[in-house]
Design an enzyme around this catalytic site. Structure first.
Site, PDB file in Angstrom:
ATOM      1  N   CYS A 172     -16.358  16.926  -3.591  1.00 38.55           N
ATOM      2  CA  CYS A 172     -15.105  16.372  -3.072  1.00 38.55           C
ATOM      3  C   CYS A 172     -15.196  16.208  -1.556  1.00 38.55           C
ATOM      4  O   CYS A 172     -15.359  17.191  -0.818  1.00 38.55           O
ATOM      5  CB  CYS A 172     -13.939  17.291  -3.429  1.00 38.55           C
ATOM      6  SG  CYS A 172     -12.332  16.638  -2.918  1.00 38.55           S
ATOM      7  N   HIS A 179     -13.077  18.374  -8.585  1.00 35.63           N
ATOM      8  CA  HIS A 179     -14.367  17.889  -9.085  1.00 35.63           C
ATOM      9  C   HIS A 179     -15.517  18.383  -8.225  1.00 35.63           C
ATOM     10  O   HIS A 179     -15.329  18.833  -7.092  1.00 35.63           O
ATOM     11  CB  HIS A 179     -14.374  16.359  -9.155  1.00 35.63           C
ATOM     12  CG  HIS A 179     -14.301  15.681  -7.817  1.00 35.63           C
ATOM     13  ND1 HIS A 179     -15.406  15.188  -7.167  1.00 35.63           N
ATOM     14  CD2 HIS A 179     -13.247  15.420  -7.008  1.00 35.63           C
ATOM     15  CE1 HIS A 179     -15.035  14.648  -6.016  1.00 35.63           C
ATOM     16  NE2 HIS A 179     -13.729  14.769  -5.892  1.00 35.63           N
ATOM     17  N   ASP A 226     -10.397  10.678  -5.994  1.00 33.84           N
ATOM     18  CA  ASP A 226     -11.753  10.148  -6.127  1.00 33.84           C
ATOM     19  C   ASP A 226     -11.855   9.235  -7.350  1.00 33.84           C
ATOM     20  O   ASP A 226     -11.411   9.580  -8.442  1.00 33.84           O
ATOM     21  CB  ASP A 226     -12.730  11.320  -6.263  1.00 33.84           C
ATOM     22  CG  ASP A 226     -14.178  10.906  -6.117  1.00 33.84           C
ATOM     23  OD1 ASP A 226     -14.653  10.138  -6.970  1.00 33.84           O
ATOM     24  OD2 ASP A 226     -14.832  11.341  -5.156  1.00 33.84           O
TER      25      ASP A 226
END
Length: 529
Positions: A267, A256, A189
């Site tokens: 996520c 995350h 990400d």
């Protein structure tokens, strides 16, 4: 939901009529004087409150500086962020100005002059030369401008003087903690693109192994191979420590989540489920440790650490290992809570609280405390991250405006070590498209919302490194670039047909100070992947 769609959704929702009632048109005068969100006091998002100027600020932020924050480093990072963002933000206004001139007689000359003045480089001459025959190919100009902007930023970063003292000091600290190598795998990400430089404040030279994978699902077999290479250096060369030094290889996995919109902005690879994301990363760490113990003799083992990042504000959540190295999703230190508990304290009191927090977390969950070296490392990571929490408070009012995806391009291959910034790029480390298909598909899905839906192409930067001491290394790296580019174009034929996929290729020697070299787009092997 990406940031741009979120803003559109909020705008539409704000003006929707109640169920069963007709919606009357708003008076024109009201539109002119009504401030837009988030300036209106009543429109601050959850977790935000209006300050004296009417700006929405996170309720987690304090009105005064934290005693343990590195203010000088924060100022440098803020300046870097502003300069990088400005370079990318200049692209669209510049191209709009150029597009308005495409039918002028001296179009090519004027367009290149504008590009040099505002972007710092020239545009592809062939695209400008064809403008009189067909419509100016703005998609290609946009894609190449994004990639060229990043290329120039990367080149500038590689020419900066190397701060070896900071990296050497951190490497010594790692060894003192009992870790001769630190290997970090994070989610691909783009909101974690600034993980080392911003969130954890670790010199990248001290963490030579750091790669990103969708959902933090790193390749266990590849990591075992990298561990073996590191141990071979120790046994043959005594680098970075001697075999009998009692140090270990440390593997860190970083997942995350989003505290303000956990069901949508977490996520994507795990359906925005925080526990699934954390458990998947923990499972990979355990598989890696088990593989080392089962595959090698003489008590071979590694240390592991799990970290979560709240991408709304960059606060970390460190999962505390017990004395045997085992971890639990529930036993962790929430650094935002630590920040709030210590922001108004004296430096000595804040340091005391920091020094006690790790063992407190273990005791609260009925677990044994970690070994002293691991505890020292966790405390350092927590203290470093306190500076980043305050950085977000100072420069972004405590929460990023783009809590969702807002990446500029997709980075494929070995990645660029020198340029780290949040939401700069979606990252996919791969040597073939087949092995990284899942990561690449996630990236294309993200950019289908960010760019393609607006008629803009998906810029893809393909980059591989080679060892200049190995004969033919550069040529093989260039060939890999071309194979991967051909495979990407073959995988997304509709995007290619519509001019919505723009790929750039570069290679670089692994030796420090090596320049980025552009790979010519010719002799593409359309069959090999």
């Amino acid at each position: 939901m990406d940031t741009r769609k979120r803003r559109e959704h909020l705008h539409q929702a704000a003006h929707a009529a109640p169920v069963g009632m007709a919606m009357r048109p708003r008076p024109a005068a009201a539109t002119a004087v009504m401030p837009s969100w988030p300036q209106r006091l009543s429109f601050c998002a959850p977790g935000m409150q209006a300050d004296s100027k009417g700006d929405c600020v996170s309720t987690l932020c304090a009105s005064h500086a934290h005693p343990l924050v590195d203010q000088a480093r924060n100022a440098l990072l803020a300046d870097y962020e502003r300069r990088v963002q400005a370079r990318f933000d200049d692209i669209v206004p510049t191209l709009k100005q150029i597009a308005a001139l495409q039918h002028d007689t001296d179009f090519e000359t004027r367009a290149q002059q504008i590009a040099r003045d505002r972007l710092g480089f020239e545009l592809p001459a062939v695209v400008l030369a064809d403008a009189w025959v067909t419509t100016l190919d703005m998609r290609r100009l946009y894609g190449t401008s994004v990639l060229r902007t990043f290329l120039e930023l990367a080149r500038e970063a590689y020419t900066q003087p190397y701060n070896g003292a900071e990296a050497e000091a951190m490497t010594r600290f790692f060894i003192e903690c009992g870790f001769h190598e630190v290997d970090v795998s994070a989610c691909a990400d783009g909101r974690l693109k600034g993980l080392l430089q911003y969130i954890l404040r670790l010199p990248q030279q001290a963490v030579p192994r750091h790669k990103s994978y969708a959902g933090t699902l790193f390749d266990v077999e590849l990591n075992v191979k990298q561990w073996a290479e590191t141990e071979l250096h120790r046994f043959r060369e005594g680098v970075p420590t001697l075999p009998d030094a009692g140090t270990r290889y440390l593997k860190i996995a970083v997942y995350h989540f989003s505290s303000s919109d956990p069901l949508h902005e977490g996520c994507a690879a795990h359906g925005s489920d925080d526990r699934r994301a954390g458990q998947a990363a923990l499972d990979r760490l355990e598989a890696f440790g088990t593989a080392i113990e089962n595959g090698f003799c003489c008590g071979a083992s590694v240390a592991t650490l799990l970290i979560g990042v709240d991408t709304d504000n960059d606060a970390i959540r460190v999962h505390v290992p017990d004395a045997q190295g085992g971890m639990s999703l529930d036993c962790h230190v929430d650094n935002m809570a630590l920040y709030q508990a210590t922001v108004g304290k004296a430096e000595s009191e804040a340091l005391w609280r920091l020094g006690a927090i790790v063992e407190e977390a273990a005791r609260r969950h009925g677990r044994s405390a970690p070994e002293s070296g691991m505890r020292r490392l966790i405390e350092r990571l927590l203290m470093n991250n306190l500076s980043q929490i305050e950085y977000v408070c100072t420069n972004h009012r405590g929460r990023y405006a783009d809590i969702g995806h807002a990446e500029r391009f997709i980075s494929i291959g070995d990645g660029f070590d020198k340029v780290h910034l949040r939401n700069l790029a979606y990252i996919g480390h791969m040597h073939t498209v087949e092995e990284g298909a899942a990561d690449l598909d996630v990236g294309i899905k993200i950019f289908s919302r960010l760019n393609v839906a607006r008629g803009l192409p998906v810029p893809v930067a393909i980059h591989y490194r080679y060892d200049s001491q190995v004969p033919g290394g550069k040529e093989r790296a260039e060939a890999r670039c071309r194979r991967v580019k051909a495979a990407i174009e073959a995988r997304y034929p509709v995007l290619m047909r519509d001019g919505l996929l723009v790929c750039g290729m570069t290679v670089q020697a692994k030796q420090p100070g090596s320049d980025l070299e552009i790979v010519a787009d010719n002799d593409i092997d359309a069959h090999g992947h």
